[in-house]
Design a protein around this motif. Structure first.
Motif, mmCIF file in Angstrom:
data_model
loop_
_atom_site.group_PDB
_atom_site.id
_atom_site.type_symbol
_atom_site.label_atom_id
_atom_site.label_comp_id
_atom_site.label_asym_id
_atom_site.label_seq_id
_atom_site.Cartn_x
_atom_site.Cartn_y
_atom_site.Cartn_z
ATOM 1 N N ALA A 40 0.836 -1.211 0.000
ATOM 2 C CA ALA A 40 0.000 0.000 0.000
ATOM 3 C C ALA A 40 0.865 1.252 0.000
ATOM 4 O O ALA A 40 0.551 2.229 -0.690
ATOM 5 C CB ALA A 40 -0.932 -0.008 1.206
ATOM 6 N N HIS A 41 1.954 1.214 0.750
ATOM 7 C CA HIS A 41 2.863 2.365 0.772
ATOM 8 C C HIS A 41 3.455 2.604 -0.619
ATOM 9 O O HIS A 41 3.531 3.736 -1.082
ATOM 10 C CB HIS A 41 3.970 2.147 1.801
ATOM 11 N N TYR A 42 3.847 1.534 -1.303
ATOM 12 C CA TYR A 42 4.393 1.680 -2.653
ATOM 13 C C TYR A 42 3.340 2.228 -3.620
ATOM 14 O O TYR A 42 3.614 3.119 -4.424
ATOM 15 C CB TYR A 42 4.925 0.338 -3.186
ATOM 16 N N VAL A 43 2.124 1.715 -3.557
ATOM 17 C CA VAL A 43 1.087 2.086 -4.514
ATOM 18 C C VAL A 43 0.529 3.486 -4.267
ATOM 19 O O VAL A 43 0.332 4.259 -5.206
ATOM 20 C CB VAL A 43 -0.062 1.047 -4.500
ATOM 21 N N PHE A 44 0.297 3.842 -3.000
ATOM 22 C CA PHE A 44 -0.465 5.052 -2.710
ATOM 23 C C PHE A 44 0.320 6.235 -2.156
ATOM 24 O O PHE A 44 -0.140 7.368 -2.257
ATOM 25 C CB PHE A 44 -1.601 4.723 -1.729
ATOM 26 N N PHE A 45 1.449 6.019 -1.544
ATOM 27 C CA PHE A 45 2.166 7.105 -0.884
ATOM 28 C C PHE A 45 3.154 7.748 -1.848
ATOM 29 O O PHE A 45 4.060 7.088 -2.350
ATOM 30 C CB PHE A 45 2.917 6.593 0.348
ATOM 31 N N ARG A 46 2.997 9.049 -2.072
ATOM 32 C CA ARG A 46 3.880 9.791 -2.963
ATOM 33 C C ARG A 46 4.240 11.119 -2.303
ATOM 34 O O ARG A 46 3.521 11.629 -1.435
ATOM 35 C CB ARG A 46 3.207 10.075 -4.312
ATOM 36 N N ASP A 47 5.345 11.672 -2.760
ATOM 37 C CA ASP A 47 5.741 12.995 -2.281
ATOM 38 C C ASP A 47 4.720 14.017 -2.773
ATOM 39 O O ASP A 47 4.076 13.819 -3.819
ATOM 40 C CB ASP A 47 7.126 13.360 -2.814
ATOM 41 N N ASN A 48 4.588 15.100 -2.051
ATOM 42 C CA ASN A 48 3.669 16.167 -2.430
ATOM 43 C C ASN A 48 4.319 17.513 -2.083
ATOM 44 O O ASN A 48 3.828 18.246 -1.227
ATOM 45 C CB ASN A 48 2.331 15.997 -1.704
ATOM 46 N N PRO A 49 5.428 17.826 -2.749
ATOM 47 C CA PRO A 49 6.158 19.038 -2.384
ATOM 48 C C PRO A 49 5.527 20.304 -2.962
ATOM 49 O O PRO A 49 4.755 20.238 -3.925
ATOM 50 C CB PRO A 49 7.529 18.809 -3.016
ATOM 51 N N LYS A 50 5.889 21.392 -2.376
ATOM 52 C CA LYS A 50 5.542 22.691 -2.944
ATOM 53 C C LYS A 50 6.795 23.171 -3.660
ATOM 54 O O LYS A 50 7.834 23.370 -3.044
ATOM 55 C CB LYS A 50 5.145 23.682 -1.850
ATOM 56 N N GLY A 51 6.717 23.293 -4.970
ATOM 57 C CA GLY A 51 7.881 23.696 -5.754
ATOM 58 C C GLY A 51 8.142 22.724 -6.886
ATOM 59 O O GLY A 51 7.240 22.039 -7.366
ATOM 60 N N ARG A 52 9.397 22.646 -7.315
ATOM 61 C CA ARG A 52 9.776 21.803 -8.453
ATOM 62 C C ARG A 52 9.584 20.324 -8.128
ATOM 63 O O ARG A 52 9.961 19.861 -7.072
ATOM 64 C CB ARG A 52 11.231 22.076 -8.825
ATOM 65 N N PHE A 53 9.008 19.597 -9.117
ATOM 66 C CA PHE A 53 8.664 18.197 -8.902
ATOM 67 C C PHE A 53 8.741 17.461 -10.234
ATOM 68 O O PHE A 53 8.248 17.955 -11.256
ATOM 69 C CB PHE A 53 7.245 18.131 -8.328
ATOM 70 N N ALA A 54 9.356 16.276 -10.240
ATOM 71 C CA ALA A 54 9.443 15.458 -11.450
ATOM 72 C C ALA A 54 8.203 14.567 -11.539
ATOM 73 O O ALA A 54 7.879 13.850 -10.595
ATOM 74 C CB ALA A 54 10.710 14.608 -11.430
ATOM 75 N N GLU A 55 7.517 14.623 -12.688
ATOM 76 C CA GLU A 55 6.264 13.901 -12.874
ATOM 77 C C GLU A 55 6.265 13.163 -14.206
ATOM 78 O O GLU A 55 6.985 13.528 -15.127
ATOM 79 C CB GLU A 55 5.081 14.879 -12.889
ATOM 80 N N ARG A 56 5.421 12.152 -14.307
ATOM 81 C CA ARG A 56 5.185 11.458 -15.570
ATOM 82 C C ARG A 56 3.887 11.997 -16.171
ATOM 83 O O ARG A 56 2.889 12.183 -15.468
ATOM 84 C CB ARG A 56 5.023 9.954 -15.357
ATOM 85 N N TRP A 57 3.912 12.244 -17.470
ATOM 86 C CA TRP A 57 2.738 12.693 -18.209
ATOM 87 C C TRP A 57 2.598 11.848 -19.470
ATOM 88 O O TRP A 57 3.576 11.345 -20.002
ATOM 89 C CB TRP A 57 2.868 14.173 -18.584
ATOM 90 N N ASN A 58 1.363 11.707 -19.932
ATOM 91 C CA ASN A 58 1.075 10.954 -21.140
ATOM 92 C C ASN A 58 0.317 11.847 -22.109
ATOM 93 O O ASN A 58 -0.655 12.504 -21.724
ATOM 94 C CB ASN A 58 0.242 9.714 -20.796
ATOM 95 N N HIS A 59 0.763 11.869 -23.364
ATOM 96 C CA HIS A 59 0.054 12.632 -24.393
ATOM 97 C C HIS A 59 -1.069 11.742 -24.927
ATOM 98 O O HIS A 59 -1.024 11.218 -26.036
ATOM 99 C CB HIS A 59 1.023 13.051 -25.502
ATOM 100 N N SER A 60 -2.097 11.581 -24.126
ATOM 101 C CA SER A 60 -3.156 10.604 -24.359
ATOM 102 C C SER A 60 -4.021 10.903 -25.582
ATOM 103 O O SER A 60 -4.575 9.987 -26.179
ATOM 104 C CB SER A 60 -4.032 10.470 -23.113
ATOM 105 N N ALA A 61 -4.141 12.149 -25.981
ATOM 106 C CA ALA A 61 -4.953 12.486 -27.152
ATOM 107 C C ALA A 61 -4.073 12.849 -28.347
ATOM 108 O O ALA A 61 -4.541 13.439 -29.305
ATOM 109 C CB ALA A 61 -5.891 13.645 -26.822
#
Length: 91
Positions: A40-61
């Protein structure tokens, strides 16, 4: 409407994209031995910083490819995007 620069297609409207979560979260080496709490920790717990953050995005359309974006969570401004096979971005 904000434009997001897809590394393959160029700038497109944000409605064409889907958020994929925090970038750089390693998959567990042996998930079968994890307890329910650890999984559960692996699946649901993520960092939530204020400021610069590396994220994954998908160009779904569009091209339907995944990429990494460095985004400021306080201003929502995308600072940089890169393909998944590019060197890991520094936040």
């Amino acid at each position: 409407m904000q434009l997001i620069a897809c590394p393959w297609c160029g700038p497109r409207e944000e409605v064409e994209f889907s958020y994929g979560g925090q970038a750089g979260v390693p998959y567990p080496a042996d998930p079968a031995v994890l307890s329910d709490e650890q999984w559960a920790h692996y699946v649901f717990f993520r960092d939530n910083p204020k400021g610069r953050f590396a994220e994954r995005w998908n160009h779904s359309a569009g091209c339907r490819r995944w990429f990494t974006a460095i985004r400021d969570t306080a201003t929502y401004r995308f600072e940089r995007v890169s393909r998944l096979d590019d060197p890991k971005p520094v936040t």
